[in-house]
Write a protein that holds these residues in place. Sequence first.
Motif, PDB file in Angstrom:
ATOM      1  N   ILE A  74      -6.615   5.252  -1.108  1.00 29.97           N
ATOM      2  CA  ILE A  74      -5.321   4.568  -1.189  1.00 29.97           C
ATOM      3  C   ILE A  74      -5.528   3.058  -1.188  1.00 29.97           C
ATOM      4  N   LEU A  75      -6.376   2.579  -0.281  1.00 30.13           N
ATOM      5  CA  LEU A  75      -6.592   1.142  -0.204  1.00 30.13           C
ATOM      6  C   LEU A  75      -7.274   0.615  -1.461  1.00 30.13           C
ATOM      7  N   GLU A  76      -8.228   1.371  -1.985  1.00 35.41           N
ATOM      8  CA  GLU A  76      -8.917   0.935  -3.198  1.00 35.41           C
ATOM      9  C   GLU A  76      -7.945   0.816  -4.370  1.00 35.41           C
ATOM     10  N   GLU A  77      -7.076   1.805  -4.551  1.00 33.55           N
ATOM     11  CA  GLU A  77      -6.119   1.756  -5.656  1.00 33.55           C
ATOM     12  C   GLU A  77      -5.150   0.592  -5.493  1.00 33.55           C
ATOM     13  N   ARG A  78      -4.753   0.317  -4.259  1.00 27.87           N
ATOM     14  CA  ARG A  78      -3.857  -0.814  -4.006  1.00 27.87           C
ATOM     15  C   ARG A  78      -4.524  -2.130  -4.398  1.00 27.87           C
ATOM     16  N   VAL A  79      -5.801  -2.268  -4.037  1.00 27.11           N
ATOM     17  CA  VAL A  79      -6.522  -3.511  -4.332  1.00 27.11           C
ATOM     18  C   VAL A  79      -6.794  -3.630  -5.829  1.00 27.11           C
ATOM     19  N   ARG A  80      -7.200  -2.548  -6.468  1.00 26.93           N
ATOM     20  CA  ARG A  80      -7.482  -2.602  -7.910  1.00 26.93           C
ATOM     21  C   ARG A  80      -6.232  -2.969  -8.704  1.00 26.93           C
ATOM     22  N   SER A  81      -5.105  -2.461  -8.293  1.00 23.95           N
ATOM     23  CA  SER A  81      -3.856  -2.722  -9.023  1.00 23.95           C
ATOM     24  C   SER A  81      -3.195  -4.025  -8.595  1.00 23.95           C
ATOM     25  N   LEU A  82      -3.736  -4.658  -7.543  1.00 22.72           N
ATOM     26  CA  LEU A  82      -3.149  -5.888  -6.975  1.00 22.72           C
ATOM     27  C   LEU A  82      -1.698  -5.653  -6.566  1.00 22.72           C
ATOM     28  N   HIS A  83      -1.405  -4.416  -6.143  1.00 24.69           N
ATOM     29  CA  HIS A  83      -0.020  -4.014  -5.885  1.00 24.69           C
ATOM     30  C   HIS A  83       0.192  -3.804  -4.389  1.00 24.69           C
ATOM     31  N   THR A  84       0.154  -4.884  -3.626  1.00 23.35           N
ATOM     32  CA  THR A  84       0.440  -4.828  -2.194  1.00 23.35           C
ATOM     33  C   THR A  84       1.940  -4.718  -1.962  1.00 23.35           C
ATOM     34  N   GLY A  85       2.317  -4.484  -0.718  1.00 23.17           N
ATOM     35  CA  GLY A  85       3.736  -4.464  -0.385  1.00 23.17           C
ATOM     36  C   GLY A  85       4.403  -5.796  -0.672  1.00 23.17           C
ATOM     37  N   ALA A  86       3.690  -6.884  -0.394  1.00 17.23           N
ATOM     38  CA  ALA A  86       4.253  -8.214  -0.653  1.00 17.23           C
ATOM     39  C   ALA A  86       4.486  -8.425  -2.137  1.00 17.23           C
ATOM     40  N   GLN A  87       3.523  -7.999  -2.956  1.00 18.88           N
ATOM     41  CA  GLN A  87       3.673  -8.208  -4.392  1.00 18.88           C
ATOM     42  C   GLN A  87       4.785  -7.334  -4.958  1.00 18.88           C
ATOM     43  N   TRP A  88       4.913  -6.113  -4.441  1.00 13.99           N
ATOM     44  CA  TRP A  88       6.028  -5.260  -4.883  1.00 13.99           C
ATOM     45  C   TRP A  88       7.365  -5.929  -4.578  1.00 13.99           C
ATOM     46  N   MET A  89       7.468  -6.521  -3.401  1.00 13.82           N
ATOM     47  CA  MET A  89       8.719  -7.147  -3.004  1.00 13.82           C
ATOM     48  C   MET A  89       9.045  -8.341  -3.897  1.00 13.82           C
ATOM     49  N   LEU A  90       8.042  -9.174  -4.178  1.00 14.08           N
ATOM     50  CA  LEU A  90       8.269 -10.350  -5.020  1.00 14.08           C
ATOM     51  C   LEU A  90       8.576  -9.948  -6.457  1.00 14.08           C
ATOM     52  N   ASN A  91       7.844  -8.960  -6.977  1.00 14.26           N
ATOM     53  CA  ASN A  91       8.121  -8.480  -8.334  1.00 14.26           C
ATOM     54  C   ASN A  91       9.525  -7.894  -8.429  1.00 14.26           C
ATOM     55  N   SER A  92       9.912  -7.140  -7.415  1.00 19.96           N
ATOM     56  CA  SER A  92      11.235  -6.527  -7.406  1.00 19.96           C
ATOM     57  C   SER A  92      12.324  -7.586  -7.349  1.00 19.96           C
ATOM     58  N   LEU A  93      12.131  -8.581  -6.512  1.00 25.08           N
ATOM     59  CA  LEU A  93      13.134  -9.644  -6.395  1.00 25.08           C
ATOM     60  C   LEU A  93      13.297 -10.367  -7.722  1.00 25.08           C
ATOM     61  N   ALA A  94      12.188 -10.614  -8.415  1.00 26.30           N
ATOM     62  CA  ALA A  94      12.239 -11.307  -9.702  1.00 26.30           C
ATOM     63  C   ALA A  94      12.954 -10.473 -10.765  1.00 26.30           C
ATOM     64  N   SER A  95      12.896  -9.145 -10.632  1.00 27.46           N
ATOM     65  CA  SER A  95      13.509  -8.272 -11.637  1.00 27.46           C
ATOM     66  C   SER A  95      15.012  -8.110 -11.444  1.00 27.46           C
ATOM     67  N   LEU A  96      15.523  -8.487 -10.279  1.00 29.60           N
ATOM     68  CA  LEU A  96      16.949  -8.332 -10.008  1.00 29.60           C
ATOM     69  C   LEU A  96      17.725  -9.527 -10.551  1.00 29.60           C
ATOM     70  N   ASN A  97      19.019  -9.343 -10.719  1.00 36.26           N
ATOM     71  CA  ASN A  97      19.895 -10.362 -11.300  1.00 36.26           C
ATOM     72  C   ASN A  97      19.984 -11.577 -10.385  1.00 36.26           C
ATOM     73  N   ARG A  98      19.461 -12.699 -10.836  1.00 34.20           N
ATOM     74  CA  ARG A  98      19.440 -13.905 -10.001  1.00 34.20           C
ATOM     75  C   ARG A  98      20.823 -14.505  -9.793  1.00 34.20           C
ATOM     76  N   HIS A  99      21.791 -14.074 -10.598  1.00 36.39           N
ATOM     77  CA  HIS A  99      23.142 -14.599 -10.438  1.00 36.39           C
ATOM     78  C   HIS A  99      23.897 -13.886  -9.319  1.00 36.39           C
ATOM     79  N   GLU A 100      23.343 -12.776  -8.835  1.00 38.65           N
ATOM     80  CA  GLU A 100      23.943 -12.107  -7.694  1.00 38.65           C
ATOM     81  C   GLU A 100      23.615 -12.896  -6.425  1.00 38.65           C
ATOM     82  N   PRO A 101      24.459 -12.827  -5.394  1.00 43.51           N
ATOM     83  CA  PRO A 101      24.112 -13.465  -4.113  1.00 43.51           C
ATOM     84  C   PRO A 101      22.817 -12.882  -3.577  1.00 43.51           C
TER      85      PRO A 101
END
Length: 652
Positions: free
Chosen positions: A436-463
């Motif tokens: 699990i840890l190896e796949e997370r590191v290879r994909s560079l997909h940590t919890g922090a990165q998921w959160m930032l990617n998700s925030l960027a994908s949401l409508n910025r005009h929403e509060p």
Amino acid sequence: MGEHNVEQQFDEKKSQAFMKALLEDLRALEFMIETNRFETGVTRIGAEQEMFLVDRNLRPAPISLEVLERAKHPRLTTEIARFNLEANLTPVPLTGRCFGDMEHELRELVSLVRTNAEGLDADVLLSGILPTLKKSDLTLENLAPIPRYHELNRGVIGLRGGPFSIHIKGLDELQITHDNIMMESCNTSFQVHFQTSPSEFACAYNIAQAITAPVLAAAVNSPLLFGHRLWQETRVALFQHSTDARSRTQLARSQPTRVSFGDGWLKHSVVELFHDQISRFRPIMITQPDQDPFQVLARDETPLLSALRMHNGTVWRWNRACYGVADGVAHLRIENRALPSGPTVQDEVANAAFFVGLMVALPHEYGAIAKRLNFDDAKENFFGAARHGLNAQLRWLDGKSLGATSLILNDLLPLARAGLNESNVDSSDIDKYLGILEERVRSLHTGAQWMLNSLASLNRHEPFDMRARTLTSNMLARQKEGKPVHEWKPAEASESNDWSQSYQTVGQFMATDLFTLRPDDLVDLAASLMDWRHIRHVPVEDEDGHLVGLVTHRGLLRLLSRGSTSPNGTSMTVREIMKENPTSVSSTTPTLEAIELMRCSKIGCLPVVDDGQLVGIVTSYDFLTATASLFKQHLAVSAPRADETKAQAASA
């Protein structure tokens, strides 16, 4: 947080008695080490799981005592806030299916809390920092009503002599002050415990210090605080600020903080750490001495060393030395406090397996780590990992600089696997959790990165409040699915999201990226600013950020009708046209109350002021946008019902 039995009122005499007991405990500890009174020859692991309680709107739910009363489980306990809980896992020998057993117990405890929270219309979320938290949640009303926490708040505030100042720079920048220790409750962690013998403690502790950076780089899960994108693991910066008891004089002398990584390698013994803590940090909580440790030892029993443990519980090193007694036998362990809660139980256990495997393997592979790694590099690595996660550049053995991803995949994961194999951990556990840890590191997909990617994908005009709820909702749903974070897709907005919950108070949707004027600015600047930024209202503030006036589009039109110069022929200033002492509200003002105020006063905007400072503005356009969104949601729900009615009429 340790023992809850603390003195709530104490004078100099009681303080001196506690210090005497503390020094006596330390002497007893030294004697116990010299006379081999500790458990040896066995390595045990354990963990503490901190968690958030959230209501049906995914906001903090201050119901911890009610949940504990319903659950009635000895391994569940309070944390500092009413919306936090802690689960203490059963220590197990490092062998066999120990990590699978850890995951099983974690799931059972989280499920137990969830079941009892659901009866109170709430749920459990594992996250280093809850995205929906607000500063207004961090009042003493939400402090758990346990004497220890109140004494901790009193002691830290008393030593500091004023409010905490928090300044964290990341992609965004956060600078706030706060008058109690509830900022600490923003952080929840997954703390891993590693038992070792006194003779091996110094080597093991130094290894823990060295590996915390790469382990943390792979585990980061807390990039957001109050809507600001800060460090990949913002907990590290926030925890240091939120318990900083240093006075101005101590700050000027660069006195170390109670939350620290340390300042050098451990040379000989665990006793050095306690010497340093007692020398540097005054007790902020005391307990009545309950036993003379040497009298206990004379009876061939094991002392609890309560005073030493009490003081140790108020000094928060990222790797903390712990003394414990189990079944009448003393032991030493290292508590790694750097890893965040979440994103899933599997991810947490994977982080623990990586840490523990390295703790076993590195002493054999590297020997005395202090001879090959500069301590300042280890310390810089730690903060670099907290800031940048897997993008951190780390200075490793013999001065070699490596990216965190490369170091983990090429060097450390094989060593962690070897360490777990050496400990006779079941191969299925090793493959599962290190995989699990190896796949997370290879994909560079940590919890922090998921959160930032998700925030960027949401409508910025929403509060942001709406986006934070969407983020939290997706996080909770994926946690319940049980897949590790590297398999998560970015968060998606749901049509079922209740928009109205993001418009309950003015602070949830007010504009905070403000363009302001000063009273002595030229009117020409005001007109240009309104034209450039397409705004109709500009707050006027003084040098200290206090609201003193408001320039409106209507005011400028009146000025143009009579000319733009003063009677004496000089250029006009904002002071001459601004509306002084404009009507304002606070960020906690209910939205309906603000709407009614604007309607009755026939005004188009309301500056938002908290504690005398201008913090935002809300305009009629904001309400129009909110109304359109709410209408859209309402009509989207109503339309299917109308279609059903037509279909029923046609079939009749």
